[in-house]
Each structure stands twice: as C-alpha cells, then as structure tokens.
Motif scaffolding. Structure first.
Motif: not given
Length: 688
Positions: A540-546
């Motif tokens: 989930g690295r690509s969306v964890s900031h969302l």
C-alpha cells in the motif's frame, strides 16, 4: 265545404294524437333504456382504477435518489392534499355542473352535437370530468363515435359505483399536464417545485388551464398563450361564483416563478444501486412485478447520496477513457447497510452490474481468509516461514512454481506480519498446504462468501471467482469484531395507501473470535506502514499518504484483475478493476487504479466522520516486535513495530545481541524457525 274542413280538422287531430302516442311510447322506451343502461352499468360493478404511478427511491437520509415509472411520472395524492384553488379552478373551467350530473351533461352534449353537425367534424367536445377521467383510465383520445359511446358507458359505471370526490381525486391524479408530469402533484413539483397543497391562486389557475392542450398551453413553451388561458380559467371561476373579479385580476397580475424540474429524466444518483434494489424487491422481498410496474411505492434504501457521489466522482476521475471497467461496493460493517455502489463506468452505455453480477479472481485479497484460518490453527504474527523461489509437487498434478511479484524474495525467514504486508505468495502457499486446503475456503464461507471456492492449492492466491459485493460483506466481519453481516439495501417499502409492505433490520451474527479478528486487522494495517519496508516495499506504499485515519486492507492482482478491499471501523469498501473480456491488464498502467479509487473514496467519504481506531479487545496484548524475526525488540535490535497477540502467545525472547569483533554472533533463536523446518521437510517427504 264545411265537410271538407271538418275532415281536415279530424285528420289533423288524428295526427296529433298519433304523434302524442308515439311520443309517449318514445318516452317509455327512453325511460326503459335509461333504466336498463343504469342497471347494466351498476351490475357491471366498479371499473378498476389501476393507474400507473411513480415509484420513488429514497436514500438513507430520506432524500429522493431516483424514480421508476412507465413513461408517466405520477405521484398520487388524496383530495385533502390538493389546494382548494386547484379544485375550484378545475371544476370551473372543465365541468361546472360536476356535482349535479350522472357523468354526462345533456345540455353540453346537445350543443356540441349541433356544432359538430354544422361543421361536419368532431372538433367540439362536451366531456365532463368523469368522462375525461374514464378516457384517461381506459380509452384512447381518438375522436370517434365508438370511443364516445364507450366513454359514456365507463362514465356511468364510475358514477354508479364511486363517490364524486373519489372521481375528482382520480381525475386530478391522472390528467396530463405536459412535460411528462401526470397528475397535479407531479405538475406542481415540475412547474413550481412545490406540493399541490401549497399552490397559490395564480399557480393553480395556470396549471388548471394546461390539460386542454398540454403542449399548446404550457407556460414553458409559450408563456403569453398560457397567460391568456389562465385569464380564461380565472374568469370562469368568477362566473362560477368562487372568486371575485378583483381576486381574479390580482391573481392574473401575480408574477410566476417557474422551477422547471426535469421530471422526464432518470436520476443519476446510483443507477446501478437502484437496478440492484429493483431486482431484490422482486426476487428476495417478493414484490409482485406487476405491483412494481404499477408503481406508487416508496422504497427507503440504505444508500448514502453523498458517499455515492464521492464513489462516482473518484471512479470517473481515476478510470481511463478505455474499455477498462470497474466496480465498487461500500458497506457499513456495523449494520451491513450498502452505502454506495458502482457497477461500471457508465450505466447508460453498459447497465451490466459488475458489483453484484460479475465474478472474478480476487488474487491476494483472498489471503486474509487464509491467514485468519492460520491464526485459528496456532499461527501468530511472529510465525516465520522461508520466502524463496519454491516448486511444489502437488499430488495428482504438475509441479507448480508460484512466484512473488517481480520475482522478489526475501531469501530468508519472514514473519506473518511481513508476509501480509508484502503479499508474499510463497508464505501463503506453504501456509495453505500446511493447514489443509479446505481451511481458507471454509473461513471465507463462514463470513459471507457464497460463491463456490473449491480446495485447490491455488486458492491460497485467490484463483477462484468471487463477487465484489461478496468481498465487502466478508471483510465486514474483520472490521466489526467478527460478526457476519447480511447486506442490506432496503430499509422499508410503503405502498400508495401508506401500508408497510416490507421492513428490515440489521442482522449480525458473531462467527469469529474478536481477539483474532483484531489481530488480522492489525496485520492488514501493515500494507500502509512504510516502516515495514525491507527486501521489498509494502503493497500500500503508493496510497498510504492518502489515508489519514486508521485503516486496514489487502490488495490483490491477477493477470486480468486488480483489487483493493479495505476498511475502517465505519466503512468497508471493495473495488475491482479489469476488462469485461478476457484481456490481460497492463500492470504498469492499470495496476494502481483500484487502490487509488479505494483510498480517495475512503478518505473523502468519511471526511465528516471522526477518525477512530479499532478497539483492542480483552485478552489481546501489544508488544514491540522486530518484524523481521518475530522476536522482542531491544536497544541492541531497535527496529520494531507494536504488534498484537492473543495474551500468552506473544514473543518472550529478545533479539540476539550484535556481533563484536572476534566474537561469535549469537544465533537467531532456533526454536523460532523450527516450525518452518518441519514444514519444509513435510513438503519434501510427502511430495509437496
């Protein structure tokens, strides 16, 4: 000469007597015919008053989200719910003697017949309100003598079997006011955005003039012509004694504010959801399809209009302009209420509901079922297995060499915590074979997956078909502490008379251990925790900031399918992306859409709700564990994550001390990996 005159007088008298006798016979026959006709119409009984109405769908906030009607948008209201000015205006312009005739007005009919004979046409009409109502219910609008006769018969049947107020109510609810609005209630909303009981005299008189020619007298088409027609209506009210001339003039001068609601168009709020509700009404609730077509129902659903709009917005924003399709189901795990549903990119172009009808391979999003079964059978988040390229000799089949994404292996032992976060396929297959290939499927069925799953080795990697709604339902048990939910689309159905035909309450059943449920949720949080990154990154690295609130989930991918199923304590959302045809995804461009839709939707759909964490149940403890080896972190081994265990199963041994120059390194705890060695030998000994 006198004899001749006397004969003429006697002959004239005989003719007068003959005419009088024939007239008496005619009167008797006419009276007999009238009695026979009235008796016949009475014996025929009341004609059916089945009128197609509009069924209205309401969201969870009781706001209208859509309608179902057969081309006639109609909302039936009682006579007491119609403004008196509408009633007076309608009677005055259409049928002043309405309460004094038996369905037809001989004076008006006679005048119309004379006028039509003179013009040799059927241009002049004399229909009463009852006749118009009969025509609206049963007949066409063709101007023929046959239709007029049938209209008369139906009018008599109505008058002989119904009260005048019932007939007037029926007329006002069936007459056409133009622009798809049938009945005064639909017309009032369409033209003025209000109910029929809130109309002003000016508005009522304007609407009452439209039925004579809905297209000709519509104020939205020709306002000046409609104003002239309104003046005629107001003047007829003055002549009928229900209005003064001053009141009529003031009403005619009053400005009108037209809202012009689009009643002809179908609501776009959740069209796939509404289609699913209609299917459920017939197949599950047991509503007769004829009743649904007749309409008049009020269907109160679980759909959250704001969440639905968010779902549709993010689907439209994230999905490319191609044949790639998607589906989304969002559910409240505390009730099973379906809050948002998207069955495809465009309902008009493709009404096929992929959210409820399609079945696709879930890939690694199936692994939480497997790992919960593992927790039930002695595994813990610290359980380690070797992540390396492996060939499995499956009994009765060909050698099988599943691979990790991009062939990325730890070449070392990894914990269950890491296996979930990295989506390690080798760990999953080993666990599946060690437990027995029936365990994962049994768990999935226990919490709501209904599709047949089988028990093959590839089930560990989601190589079986499931539905998007099924996955949302199953994950709800992880989000709510172990309760299986029944998906709920409909709260209540009310018919046109206000009778409740169907009502439902949330249904939940405890089927999982709350302690293990919390632990599997904690493991699924790991996919968004970059602190766990090691030989590879968390999935989930690509969306964890969302995501700015506690959330858990699992992604999944196959050559043709991309999934993301995740949840917070308030909302579970299942997203699928793929092609309808057997077309492979381009992982470089298509692989992130499901995650992006899920993350953005979840964050924005819950923007007005408090960010809450999953409650820790009694009997669960958290320890600072090194995610690589499953041992307790220390100052000598500082890398750690607070990880949860059933009390009594948490690690008790600490990480080994680091090596000093010339000093032998303390061995990693041999017991920690003994199970892995046993499993490896098991595979080799028994041909796996």
């Amino acid at each position: 000469m006198e004899v001749v005159i006397d004969r003429r007088v006697r002959r004239r008298r005989r003719l007068v007597r003959l005419f009088f006798r024939l007239f008496l016979i005619f009167l008797v026959l006419a009276a007999g015919a009238a009695v026979a006709l009235l008796s016949y119409t009475k014996m025929q009984g009341p004609p059916p008053l089945n009128v197609s109405q509009t069924t209205v769908f309401y969201g969870a906030d009781n706001s209208p989200i859509g309608q179902h009607h057969q081309g006639e948008n109609r909302h039936w209201v009682g006579l007491t719910s119609i403004d008196e000015e509408v009633i007076n205006a309608t009677i005055s312009i259409e049928d002043r003697r309405f309460y004094n005739h038996l369905g037809f007005d001989l004076t008006r009919i006679g005048g119309a017949v004379v006028a039509n004979l003179r013009s040799r046409s059927m241009a002049q009409g004399a229909s009463t309100l009852t006749q118009q109502y009969a025509r609206n219910l049963y007949l066409s609008h063709d101007k023929t003598w046959v239709r007029k006769w049938n209209e008369l018969l139906y009018s008599l049947r109505l008058e002989m079997n119904y009260e005048k107020d019932q007939i007037l109510e029926g007329y006002l609810n069936t007459v056409y006011y133009g622009h798809g609005a049938y009945g005064i209630e639909a017309a009032a909303h369409h033209y003025f955005g209000k109910s029929a009981n809130n109309l002003t005299l000016a508005e009522a008189s304007m609407l009452s003039g439209i039925p004579k020619g809905p297209s000709y007298y519509s104020p939205l088409i020709d306002f000046e012509r409609a104003k002239r027609r309104q003046a005629v209506v107001l003047q007829s009210m003055v002549e009928n004694g229900v209005l003064t001339q001053v009141e009529a003039d003031e009403a005619h001068a009053e400005p009108l504010n037209f809202i012009h609601d689009e009643l002809d168009t179908t609501s776009t709020v959740g069209p796939y959801f509404q289609a699913a509700v209609e299917k459920i009404l017939i197949q599950d609730v047991g509503i007769d399809p004829a009743l649904l077509e007749a309409g008049g129902l009020k269907v109160y659903t679980t759909l959250d209009p704001d969440m639905q709009k968010e779902a549709e917005y993010w689907v439209e924003r994230e999905m490319p302009d191609s044949e790639l399709q998607t589906a989304l189901v969002a559910m409240d795990p505390r009730t099973g209420d379906v809050k948002a549903l998207v069955g495809g990119k465009d309902y008009v172009e493709s009404p096929y509901n992929r959210a409820t009808e399609a079945r696709r391979h879930p890939g690694s999003s199936f692994k939480p079922f497997l790992y919960y079964a593992a927790l039930e059978n002695g595994f813990t988040p610290a359980s380690t297995l070797m992540s390396e390229e492996t060939t499995f000799e499956i009994e009765g089949g060909q050698p099988w060499s599943p691979s990790n994404f991009n062939d990325n292996y730890a070449e070392d032992f990894i914990t269950l915590l890491q296996a979930m976060a990295f989506s390690d396929n080798i760990y999953a297959v080993k666990t599946h074979l060690y437990l027995g290939t029936d365990k994962a499927g049994e768990l999935a069925h226990r919490i709501g997956v209904e599709s047949p799953l089988g028990d093959g080795a590839a089930l560990a990697l989601g190589a079986t078909d499931v539905g998007v709604a099924e996955m949302a339902r199953a994950y709800s048990a992880f989000a709510n502490g172990g309760k299986k939910v029944e998906p709920r689309y409909i709260k209540k159905v009310v018919d046109a008379e206000g009778e409740v035909l169907y009502e439902s309450e949330p249904h939940l059943e405890q089927v999982l251990d709350p302690k293990l449920t919390f632990i599997i949720t904690d493991l699924m949080k790991g996919m968004f925790d970059p602190y766990l990154n090691a030989h590879t990154s968390v999935t989930g690295r690509s969306v964890s900031h969302l995501i700015n609130r506690p959330a858990a989930g699992k992604s999944g991918s196959t050559s043709r399918d991309s999934w993301m199923v995740g949840y917070t304590p308030q909302l579970v959302t299942s997203v699928w992306v793929g092609y309808d045809s057997k077309t492979n995804l381009n992982q470089a461009t298509d692989g992130q859409h499901a995650k992006q839709i899920w993350a953005n939707f979840t964050e924005h759909a819950l923007s007005d709700q408090e960010a809450v964490d999953f409650p820790v149940p009694d009997g669960v403890v958290g320890v600072e564990m090194n995610p690589q080896n499953g041992l307790l972190a220390t100052e000598d081994c500082p890398t750690h994550r607070v990880t949860y265990f059933v009390e009594g199963t948490e690690p008790t041994k600490e990480c080994p001390k680091p090596a000093s120059d010339g000093e032998e390194v303390e061995a990693i705890d041999e017991e920690a990996h003994e199970k892995e060695r046993i499993i490896d030998r098991f595979f080799k000994w028994f041909g796996h």
